[in-house]
Design an enzyme around this catalytic site. Structure first.
Site, short mmCIF file in Angstrom:
data_model
loop_
_atom_site.label_atom_id
_atom_site.label_comp_id
_atom_site.label_asym_id
_atom_site.label_seq_id
_atom_site.Cartn_x
_atom_site.Cartn_y
_atom_site.Cartn_z
N ASP A 51 -44.29 -16.52 -7.59
CA ASP A 51 -43.38 -17.36 -6.80
C ASP A 51 -41.94 -16.90 -7.00
O ASP A 51 -41.01 -17.42 -6.38
CB ASP A 51 -43.57 -18.85 -7.10
CG ASP A 51 -43.32 -19.21 -8.55
OD1 ASP A 51 -43.05 -18.30 -9.36
OD2 ASP A 51 -43.40 -20.41 -8.89
N SER A 52 -41.76 -15.86 -7.86
CA SER A 52 -40.45 -15.20 -7.98
C SER A 52 -40.05 -14.60 -6.63
O SER A 52 -38.90 -14.20 -6.46
CB SER A 52 -40.49 -14.11 -9.06
OG SER A 52 -41.59 -13.24 -8.85
N ASP A 90 -49.51 -17.01 -7.52
CA ASP A 90 -48.85 -18.19 -8.08
C ASP A 90 -49.05 -19.38 -7.17
O ASP A 90 -48.84 -19.28 -5.95
CB ASP A 90 -47.34 -17.92 -8.19
CG ASP A 90 -46.89 -17.77 -9.62
OD1 ASP A 90 -47.55 -18.31 -10.53
OD2 ASP A 90 -45.87 -17.09 -9.83
N LYS A 120 -52.56 -18.72 -10.36
CA LYS A 120 -51.83 -18.99 -11.61
C LYS A 120 -51.05 -20.28 -11.44
O LYS A 120 -50.50 -20.53 -10.37
CB LYS A 120 -50.89 -17.84 -11.95
CG LYS A 120 -49.90 -18.16 -13.08
CD LYS A 120 -49.23 -16.94 -13.65
CE LYS A 120 -47.90 -16.58 -13.05
NZ LYS A 120 -46.86 -17.62 -13.11
N GLU A 189 -43.89 -16.69 -21.35
CA GLU A 189 -42.58 -16.26 -20.85
C GLU A 189 -41.45 -16.68 -21.78
O GLU A 189 -41.32 -17.85 -22.16
CB GLU A 189 -42.34 -16.83 -19.44
CG GLU A 189 -40.98 -16.40 -18.89
CD GLU A 189 -40.80 -16.55 -17.39
OE1 GLU A 189 -41.78 -16.90 -16.69
OE2 GLU A 189 -39.67 -16.31 -16.91
#
Ligand code: KIV
Length: 271
Positions: A51-52, A90, A120, A189
């Site tokens: 989703d970045s 994502d 994810k 992360e």
């Protein structure tokens, strides 16, 4: 008889075996067909349609605005470029936070409408019930703990998580909850390397680190960061392997000047 070599797809089983054998997992993000094809041919093990893309593709400040339809659109392009890597998608913000049922339905929609291999989602204990339902339906789930960007408004900043004892304990418990709920791997992360090492040794599923030190079972980076294409924001954990923004700038300036000075097209480039 065909002489073509059959390409063996990376599966959740492959990744589990890699952890067991101590072979590191190399993962990157992809949002389009061309990039996915290059990364897959280069031998990447796992591609995340992250989703970045809300940041690096759409230009948003956070990952929150990207929608289910947009994630599906990009995933369809990515999977067309991939023969070998496992493609993970994502689940975007608010596609699974509302209820277990909503998460379950949206995970199913991603799998039905794309050719991805897994989804994810971010969070630990809080989303364990959702992970359990989704995996029970035969959909592989990857977890994501530590700094979870969809919770940026709760965190208040993108600072490293798990620096104090209380936070570190929470993150370890979250990772364990994700494994117990049935996830096949988990992203760690921006947490201290020592905590990531402890989690990696505690879990039987692979850990994929981003800003989490050398001892994770694998590493992931956001591809435009690694290629030096996205220069607006550069966390310390990014290693830049190229300066493509500079290369593109040079190429485009050359093209503009060739057009303006009537050096393009040449006779050979004309009909
Ligand atoms: O969206 C993303 O790119 C991610 C990676 C940073 C792991 O979640």
């Amino acid at each position: 008889m065909s002489t073509e070599k059959t390409i063996r797809r990376v599966t959740t089983k492959t990744l589990g075996l890699m952890k067991k054998k101590g072979k590191k997992i190399a993962a990157l993000t992809a949002y389009d067909f061309i990039t996915a094809r290059i990364l897959d041919k280069a031998g990447i093990d796992l591609l995340l349609v992250g989703d970045s893309l809300a940041n690096v593709f759409q230009g948003n400040e956070t990952t929150l605005p990207v929608t289910m339809d947009e994630m599906i659109y990009h995933t369809k392009a990515v999977t067309k470029g991939v023969d070998r890597a496992m493609v993970v998608v994502d689940m975007p913000f608010m596609s699974y936070q509302l209820s277990v049922n909503e998460g379950f339905r949206n995970a199913g929609r991603i799998m039905k409408e794309t050719s991805a291999g897994a989804v994810k989602l971010e969070g630990g204990k809080r989303v364990a019930g959702t992970i359990k339902e989704i995996t029970a339906a035969g959909i592989p789930v990857m977890g994501h703990v530590g700094l979870t960007p969809q919770s940026i408004n709760q965190f208040g900043s993108y600072r490293e998580r798990g620096k104090n004892e209380e936070e570190a304990k929470e993150i370890l418990e979250d990772a364990i909850a994700v494994e117990q709920a049935g996830a096949f791997a988990v992203v760690l992360e921006k947490i201290p390397a020592t905590l990531a090492e402890k989690i990696t040794k505690t879990l039987t599923i692979p850990t994929i680190g981003i800003g989490a030190g050398i001892n994770c079972d694998g590493q992931i980076l956001v591809t435009p960061d690694l290629l030096g294409l996205y220069v607006e924001f550069q966390p310390r954990f990014v290693r830049k392997y190229a300066n493509l923004a500079e290369e593109m700038d040079k190429s485009i300036q050359n093209y503009i000047s060739d057009v303006k000075e009537k050096n393009f097209p040449s006779e050979a480039e004309s009909y």
